[in-house]
Design a protein around this motif. Structure first.
Motif, PDB file in Angstrom:
ATOM      1  N   HIS A  85       0.924  -1.171   0.162  1.00  0.00           N
ATOM      2  CA  HIS A  85      -0.030  -0.032   0.103  1.00  0.00           C
ATOM      3  C   HIS A  85       0.794   1.187  -0.305  1.00  0.00           C
ATOM      4  N   GLY A  86       0.284   2.364  -0.345  1.00  0.00           N
ATOM      5  CA  GLY A  86       1.080   3.673  -0.239  1.00  0.00           C
ATOM      6  C   GLY A  86       0.863   4.078  -1.512  1.00  0.00           C
ATOM      7  N   PRO A  87       1.588   5.420  -1.694  1.00  0.00           N
ATOM      8  CA  PRO A  87       1.478   6.271  -3.150  1.00  0.00           C
ATOM      9  C   PRO A  87       2.464   5.650  -4.041  1.00  0.00           C
ATOM     10  N   VAL A  88       2.022   5.469  -5.432  1.00  0.00           N
ATOM     11  CA  VAL A  88       2.971   5.180  -6.437  1.00  0.00           C
ATOM     12  C   VAL A  88       2.665   6.336  -7.389  1.00  0.00           C
ATOM     13  N   PRO A  89       3.362   7.401  -7.223  1.00  0.00           N
ATOM     14  CA  PRO A  89       3.144   8.702  -8.181  1.00  0.00           C
ATOM     15  C   PRO A  89       3.111   8.357  -9.572  1.00  0.00           C
ATOM     16  N   PHE A  90       2.109   8.860 -10.207  1.00  0.00           N
ATOM     17  CA  PHE A  90       1.901   9.019 -11.744  1.00  0.00           C
ATOM     18  C   PHE A  90       2.846  10.083 -12.265  1.00  0.00           C
ATOM     19  N   GLU A  91       3.515  11.134 -11.311  1.00  0.00           N
ATOM     20  CA  GLU A  91       4.103  12.017 -11.819  1.00  0.00           C
ATOM     21  C   GLU A  91       5.723  11.349 -12.112  1.00  0.00           C
ATOM     22  N   HIS A  92       5.983  10.431 -11.346  1.00  0.00           N
ATOM     23  CA  HIS A  92       7.311   9.514 -11.539  1.00  0.00           C
ATOM     24  C   HIS A  92       7.224   8.815 -12.773  1.00  0.00           C
ATOM     25  N   GLU A  93       7.631   9.285 -13.942  1.00  0.00           N
ATOM     26  CA  GLU A  93       7.314   8.494 -15.420  1.00  0.00           C
ATOM     27  C   GLU A  93       7.655   7.022 -15.160  1.00  0.00           C
ATOM     28  N   PRO A  94       8.586   6.375 -14.600  1.00  0.00           N
ATOM     29  CA  PRO A  94       8.704   5.012 -14.429  1.00  0.00           C
ATOM     30  C   PRO A  94       7.634   4.203 -13.681  1.00  0.00           C
ATOM     31  N   ASN A  95       6.821   4.843 -13.185  1.00  0.00           N
ATOM     32  CA  ASN A  95       5.735   4.180 -12.564  1.00  0.00           C
ATOM     33  C   ASN A  95       4.587   4.295 -13.341  1.00  0.00           C
ATOM     34  N   ARG A  96       4.472   4.940 -14.599  1.00  0.00           N
ATOM     35  CA  ARG A  96       3.493   5.141 -15.483  1.00  0.00           C
ATOM     36  C   ARG A  96       2.886   3.424 -16.022  1.00  0.00           C
ATOM     37  N   GLY A  97       3.978   2.819 -16.239  1.00  0.00           N
ATOM     38  CA  GLY A  97       3.580   1.296 -16.882  1.00  0.00           C
ATOM     39  C   GLY A  97       2.858   0.769 -15.949  1.00  0.00           C
ATOM     40  N   PHE A  98       3.171   0.467 -14.775  1.00  0.00           N
ATOM     41  CA  PHE A  98       2.294  -0.345 -13.662  1.00  0.00           C
ATOM     42  C   PHE A  98       0.854   0.433 -13.642  1.00  0.00           C
ATOM     43  N   LEU A  99       0.760   1.682 -13.560  1.00  0.00           N
ATOM     44  CA  LEU A  99      -0.409   2.257 -13.354  1.00  0.00           C
ATOM     45  C   LEU A  99      -1.312   2.235 -14.560  1.00  0.00           C
ATOM     46  N   ARG A 100      -0.521   2.330 -15.834  1.00  0.00           N
ATOM     47  CA  ARG A 100      -1.146   2.201 -17.052  1.00  0.00           C
ATOM     48  C   ARG A 100      -1.883   0.694 -16.999  1.00  0.00           C
ATOM     49  N   ALA A 101      -1.264  -0.247 -16.728  1.00  0.00           N
ATOM     50  CA  ALA A 101      -1.547  -1.829 -16.561  1.00  0.00           C
ATOM     51  C   ALA A 101      -2.876  -1.868 -15.658  1.00  0.00           C
ATOM     52  N   LEU A 102      -2.717  -1.142 -14.537  1.00  0.00           N
ATOM     53  CA  LEU A 102      -3.590  -1.502 -13.574  1.00  0.00           C
ATOM     54  C   LEU A 102      -5.084  -0.936 -14.206  1.00  0.00           C
ATOM     55  N   HIS A 103      -4.979   0.387 -14.577  1.00  0.00           N
ATOM     56  CA  HIS A 103      -6.060   1.095 -15.205  1.00  0.00           C
ATOM     57  C   HIS A 103      -6.712   0.193 -16.507  1.00  0.00           C
ATOM     58  N   ALA A 104      -5.809  -0.397 -17.175  1.00  0.00           N
ATOM     59  CA  ALA A 104      -6.327  -1.268 -18.206  1.00  0.00           C
ATOM     60  C   ALA A 104      -6.847  -2.575 -17.794  1.00  0.00           C
ATOM     61  N   LEU A 105      -6.447  -3.002 -16.596  1.00  0.00           N
ATOM     62  CA  LEU A 105      -7.103  -4.406 -16.009  1.00  0.00           C
ATOM     63  C   LEU A 105      -8.484  -3.936 -15.344  1.00  0.00           C
ATOM     64  N   ALA A 106      -8.651  -2.832 -14.842  1.00  0.00           N
ATOM     65  CA  ALA A 106      -9.941  -2.246 -14.246  1.00  0.00           C
ATOM     66  C   ALA A 106     -10.892  -2.390 -15.585  1.00  0.00           C
ATOM     67  N   ARG A 107     -10.469  -1.697 -16.580  1.00  0.00           N
ATOM     68  CA  ARG A 107     -11.263  -1.224 -17.816  1.00  0.00           C
ATOM     69  C   ARG A 107     -11.723  -2.620 -18.329  1.00  0.00           C
ATOM     70  N   ALA A 108     -10.885  -3.407 -18.497  1.00  0.00           N
ATOM     71  CA  ALA A 108     -11.139  -4.992 -19.335  1.00  0.00           C
ATOM     72  C   ALA A 108     -11.979  -5.697 -18.371  1.00  0.00           C
ATOM     73  N   ALA A 109     -11.664  -5.608 -16.843  1.00  0.00           N
ATOM     74  CA  ALA A 109     -12.351  -6.296 -15.807  1.00  0.00           C
ATOM     75  C   ALA A 109     -14.015  -5.762 -16.122  1.00  0.00           C
ATOM     76  N   GLN A 110     -14.153  -4.675 -16.115  1.00  0.00           N
ATOM     77  CA  GLN A 110     -15.677  -4.135 -16.398  1.00  0.00           C
ATOM     78  C   GLN A 110     -16.095  -4.574 -17.541  1.00  0.00           C
ATOM     79  N   ALA A 111     -15.299  -4.501 -18.646  1.00  0.00           N
ATOM     80  CA  ALA A 111     -15.868  -4.952 -19.836  1.00  0.00           C
ATOM     81  C   ALA A 111     -16.250  -6.561 -20.178  1.00  0.00           C
ATOM     82  N   ILE A 112     -15.710  -7.231 -19.243  1.00  0.00           N
ATOM     83  CA  ILE A 112     -16.157  -8.694 -19.199  1.00  0.00           C
ATOM     84  C   ILE A 112     -16.912  -9.120 -18.122  1.00  0.00           C
ATOM     85  N   GLY A 113     -17.386  -8.151 -17.259  1.00  0.00           N
ATOM     86  CA  GLY A 113     -18.406  -8.148 -16.242  1.00  0.00           C
ATOM     87  C   GLY A 113     -17.878  -8.819 -14.891  1.00  0.00           C
ATOM     88  N   GLU A 114     -16.517  -8.430 -14.692  1.00  0.00           N
ATOM     89  CA  GLU A 114     -15.826  -8.949 -13.560  1.00  0.00           C
ATOM     90  C   GLU A 114     -16.164  -7.584 -12.450  1.00  0.00           C
TER      91      GLU A 114
END
Length: 137
Positions: A85-114
């Motif tokens: 737990h704890g902050p994973v700042p988007f402002e730090h560019e190397p963190n963006r891949g993880f945050l984008r993957a997390l966003h994509a997982l949420a989006r796809a999960a919603q699309a398949i009804g999860e």
């Protein structure tokens, strides 16, 4: 008092180390599949694969790519001191891949009804980085 001292008592932000090669390859137009094959630990490459699959209507494929990027990112966060737990700042560019993957997982999960996974991932994204949640949608 240190300038970056956390006055709220929570864990310090996690900043992943820079891994410029995959980011630069992707920025130069390299195919995300080639970048993921060469740099399988790159959450950014997996997130980009997830985005491309989602945009093409291949939602289950997007889900699989996003889940891979998410887990690769969790591994990297843990190797760099993150305790779950704890902050994973988007402002730090190397963190963006993880945050984008997390966003994509949420989006796809919603699309398949999860719905449970969609809610868990959306909350995790907002808790990790409100900026990422607002920026990525």
């Amino acid at each position: 008092m240190a300038i970056h001292e956390n006055l709220l008592g929570g864990p310090p932000p996690t900043h992943l180390p820079d891994d410029p090669e995959p980011r630069e390859l992707l920025a130069s137009g390299a195919a995300p599949a080639e970048v993921a094959a060469k740099y399988p630990g790159s959450s950014l490459a997996w997130a980009q694969l997830a985005d491309e699959a989602f945009e093409a209507g291949r939602v289950v494929e997007s889900y699989a790519y996003a889940r891979t990027g998410y887990h690769r990112g969790l591994d990297a966060l843990r190797r760099n001191g993150w305790k779950g737990h704890g902050p994973v700042p988007f402002e730090h560019e190397p963190n963006r891949g993880f945050l984008r993957a997390l966003h994509a997982l949420a989006r796809a999960a919603q699309a398949i009804g999860e719905q449970d996974e969609y809610e868990r991932c959306s909350t995790f994204l907002r808790d990790s980085s409100p900026t990422a949640a607002d920026t990525l949608g």
